[in-house]
Design an enzyme around this catalytic site. Structure first.
Site, short mmCIF file in Angstrom:
data_model
loop_
_atom_site.label_atom_id
_atom_site.label_comp_id
_atom_site.label_asym_id
_atom_site.label_seq_id
_atom_site.Cartn_x
_atom_site.Cartn_y
_atom_site.Cartn_z
N CYS A 1 -8.67 18.06 -5.65
CA CYS A 1 -7.95 18.56 -4.30
C CYS A 1 -8.40 19.89 -3.78
CB CYS A 1 -6.67 18.73 -4.44
SG CYS A 1 -6.13 19.86 -6.07
N HIS B 1 4.22 -18.10 10.84
CA HIS B 1 3.01 -18.43 10.63
C HIS B 1 1.80 -18.13 11.55
CE1 HIS B 1 -0.34 -21.11 10.62
NE2 HIS B 1 -0.33 -21.09 9.14
#
Length: 785
Positions: A723, A403
């Site tokens: 691209c 945690h």
């Protein structure tokens, strides 16, 4: 999910998928997704948010809840805790309606075939376990719930955990409405764990491509809560080999109590310091994690456990915070001033100096002031408000996935865990410096001294992160040519490789015409070398996707290769000749293309690079596509969840027949050079036409084609990327693509940072324009002028 299903109060986990978060929360949706995909998950059912709303409406407690929240003093954690306690008492006093109880009983009995059994009851908030909204540890889980009465009680406690002090504080800070956040409850068959732990599919400390497996004896709550320091294993994801391990001492574990729940049990002395889980089992767990990451296409955080020698996953969620590693010590950095007081695990990177405040359970959180270094045995979820005030956190216990570590990374706070003795060694009020990158605590204030590094490699690496790179909604990838540069380029904060050209693999790894290699009986050599080349790039970017465009040499280019003259015809215009898919379906080249496919198969399956996707160039006809798809399937490359098929969109027929082509691919990638050439009837290599301005991607006709493709593709659920070089050359063209909603832009590495800033700016402009349009008053509301 259809409207009928969405109205259900209870749903079996088999019916759920990852997009069902609004009704079953993040935990429930992810468990459903894992179950449907064949991962080892204990069976469960989920009380949906409809059940939560039904309880709230029948009990009529929401006005009382809001009144309690209104009474909180923002400067006092004690008033926050008091309000939370009062709200939770309201839930405890209200009975679950009888008809809902009956439904719960029915599903509980089905879970065990009419018998009784232990279950885990887990909270699942609708804004929890999401990439951009972490609610780590805020809602509660109850283990070994033993019968129906206990189950009803724990369901109410899960609902009320939506109003723990930490959850209230988080929503107040983040601006979430207390009424809008709902809670579902997962009721899951309990795994009586002999071993348990947590796994991250990237290193949470610095984002490195390693799987981090932490584990120990007994139930996993001890590891999740940071109550014990687990064994930690680092697994190289590309080789699936353990590269580092840290074995910790564990003196006790949680086990099932006689009446359910969890109780502590001492561990025999001879078992405390040994490795808890054998290496082969660690690798088995890591492989499950790797497959989950591939399925989700993003780094994942999972809880696992082992019962009767079988591994189970009991939770999974996208990783919400990853350290950047920017502050990590390197050969070029030293510290000046200060003595080392403690060392542990660097759990959240960064360096901070402050006054020590030692906190123990039961103390008021108000003792922790802004700027303190919080020192404690372990952090608990209720401590989050105080953790947010701390400049650094140091714990006795805990691992990289406890945690304290998770919350610290979310807060961006330096953190060192698992020191073993911080609460005894450090003194209240003393000044210390915490280096969360190296896991070191120094006495007094220290600074990092930067030593000039003149080596070219160091300079190149530093250049990658020399500029602040904005976050964009549009995916931004890179174009790759040289596999030898993959490790360097992968350091860019990109979303993967949008274009890896097979031609460069041929020239770098083969150097000969593929048909000549095959004719000499060296087909396997061709396959192996191509696989090595593409895997090298895929490994560097893993788990980010890498899109490999299969070979697109033109006849004149092939002829220039060693042995090429024997296999290539002379064409007057090779640019629009025998190239791309037309070559693959030709008898004279089919075997060479099959070698490419076998190389991709080897890289994906034998080398584990499942992040490789396939892009077909110069697609002219549907018949070509059908033939090539059959060829792919013949070697085991089947388009599906973990293999995406792209088509280059560079021939006008791709635009005109977009609806048909959509049926056979997942993505289109616009080749703007060829698309402009064929739309304008302009040879892209012609100096004359180029100088006259005919070759220009910004031409309205080219833009109209792109706009149409994006619209049609999105209609059918496909994605579109580009691209070509146009976005990096023309900022206005880049802005046009963003306005049209393009999903991804792939850039050359040297233009990445500059162009991503243009993309971010364009996105902001689009959002602003949309907001102004929504907020602009109608004519009836405007004043007369």
């Amino acid at each position: 999910m259809d409207s009928k299903t969405a109205a259900k109060r209870i749903i079996d986990v088999n019916e759920l998928r990852v997009n069902d978060v609004p009704i079953v929360g993040g935990k429930g949706a992810n468990l459903g997704e894992l179950t449907s995909s064949g991962f080892p998950v204990p069976h469960a059912f989920v009380l949906t948010t409809v059940s939560y709303d039904y309880f709230i409406s029948t009990s009529k407690i929401m006005p009382k809840i809001l009144a309690q929240i209104k009474s909180i003093d923002p400067d006092s954690d004690d008033t926050l805790v008091a309000a939370s306690n009062n709200i939770r008492e309201l839930f405890d006093k209200c009975e679950i309606p009888k008809d809902l109880k009956d439904e719960i009983k029915e599903n509980y009995n089905l879970l065990f075939g009419g018998k009784k059994g232990f279950v885990a009851v887990r909270s699942s908030a609708t804004a929890e376990d999401l990439p951009d909204a972490s609610f780590a540890g805020q809602q509660e889980t109850y283990l070994n719930v033993k019968d129906e009465k206990d189950l009803f009680d724990k369901i109410r406690k899960c609902w009320s955990s939506l109003f723990t002090a930490r959850a209230i504080s988080y929503r107040e800070t983040q601006g979430y409405s207390h009424e809008d956040v709902k809670l579902a409850v997962v009721v899951q068959r309990m795994v009586n764990s002999e071993f348990a732990g947590i796994m991250f599919t990237v290193d949470p400390h610095n984002g490195a491509k390693n799987i981090i497996v932490e584990g120990g004896y007994g139930l996993g709550e001890a590891m999740v809560g940071g109550e014990v320091t687990p064994d930690t294993y680092q697994v190289d994801k590309s080789k699936m080999a353990i590269t580092n391990k840290r074995i910790s001492k564990q003196t006790w574990k949680y086990i099932r109590g006689p009446q359910g729940g969890a109780v502590k049990k001492d561990i025999p002395v001879d078992m405390q310091k040994v490795q808890k889980i054998p290496d082969d089992r660690v690798l088995e767990i890591a492989e499950i994690g790797r497959q989950v990451e591939i399925h989700y296409d993003k780094p994942m955080d999972m809880e696992w456990c082992i019962e009767d020698n079988k591994v189970y996953l009991v939770q999974a969620r996208p990783i919400t915070a990853i350290g950047t590693g920017k502050e990590d010590s390197s050969a070029g950095e030293q510290v000046e001033g200060g003595d080392v007081v403690l060392s542990g695990l660097g759990a959240s990177p960064g360096m901070a100096t402050g006054r020590v405040c030692i906190y123990d359970v039961g103390m008021s959180l108000d003792v922790i002031k802004d700027g303190d270094v919080l020192v404690t045995k372990m952090t608990m979820p209720d401590m989050v408000p105080a953790m947010s005030r701390s400049v650094a956190i140091v714990t006795d216990e805990g691992g990289m996935t406890c945690h304290a570590a998770i919350i610290s990374r979310e807060l961006g706070t330096p953190c060192v865990v698992g020191t073993g003795e911080a609460t005894n060694t450090l003194k209240n009020g003393e000044i210390v410096t915490v280096d969360g990158s190296t896991g070191t605590v120094y006495r007094g204030e220290i600074k990092k001294k930067v030593v000039t590094e003149t080596a070219p490699a160091a300079a190149a690496s530093a250049a990658v992160f020399s500029e602040q790179v904005p976050i964009t909604g549009t995916k931004v990838m890179v174009n790759m040519s040289m596999p030898s540069k993959a490790e360097e380029v992968a350091k860019l904060p990109c979303d993967g490789v949008g274009l890896l050209r097979s031609e460069f693999l041929f020239t770098n790894y083969i150097g000969e015409h593929p048909c000549a290699v095959i004719q000499e009986g060296r087909a396997q050599e061709l396959i192996d070398k191509l696989a090595d080349g593409v895997a090298k790039v895929a490994r560097a970017f893993y788990p980010r996707p890498v899109t490999l465009r299969t070979s697109d040499f033109k006849t004149n280019e092939y002829r220039d290769m060693k042995g090429g003259a024997n296999f290539e015809p002379n064409e007057d215009n090779p640019m629009i000749g025998w190239r791309g898919c037309s070559r693959y379906v030709s008898d004279s080249y089919r075997e060479a293309f099959m070698c490419e496919l076998k190389a991709i198969k080897k890289a994906r399956d034998e080398m584990g690079m499942k992040n490789i996707n396939i892009m077909l160039p110069f697609v002219r006809t549907i018949d070509e596509v059908k033939q090539i798809t059959a060829m792919m399937e013949s070697v085991g490359l089947r388009r599906g969840l973990d293999l995406k098929l792209y088509f280059m969109a560079e021939v006008p027929v791709n635009i005109f027949m977009a609806e048909e082509f959509c049926k056979y691919c997942d993505w289109f990638s616009i080749g703007s050079n060829d698309l402009t050439q064929l739309t304008m009837g302009c040879d892209r290599d012609s100096d004359i036409l180029g100088k006259m301005g005919y070759f220009d991607e910004r031409n309205p006709g080219v833009k109209a084609a792109i706009k149409h493709l994006i619209k049609v593709a999105h209609k059918y659920g496909n994605h579109v990327s580009i691209c070509g070089q146009a976005p990096s050359v023309y900022p206005e063209f880049c802005e046009f693509l963003v306005e049209q909603g393009i999903d991804c832009i792939s850039l050359n590495p040297d233009t990445f940072v500059r162009t991503k800033k243009i993309i971010a700016s364009a996105e902001q402009r689009v959002l602003l324009q949309a907001a102004r349009k929504v907020n602009r008053p109608s004519c009836d509301d405007e004043d007369d002028f």
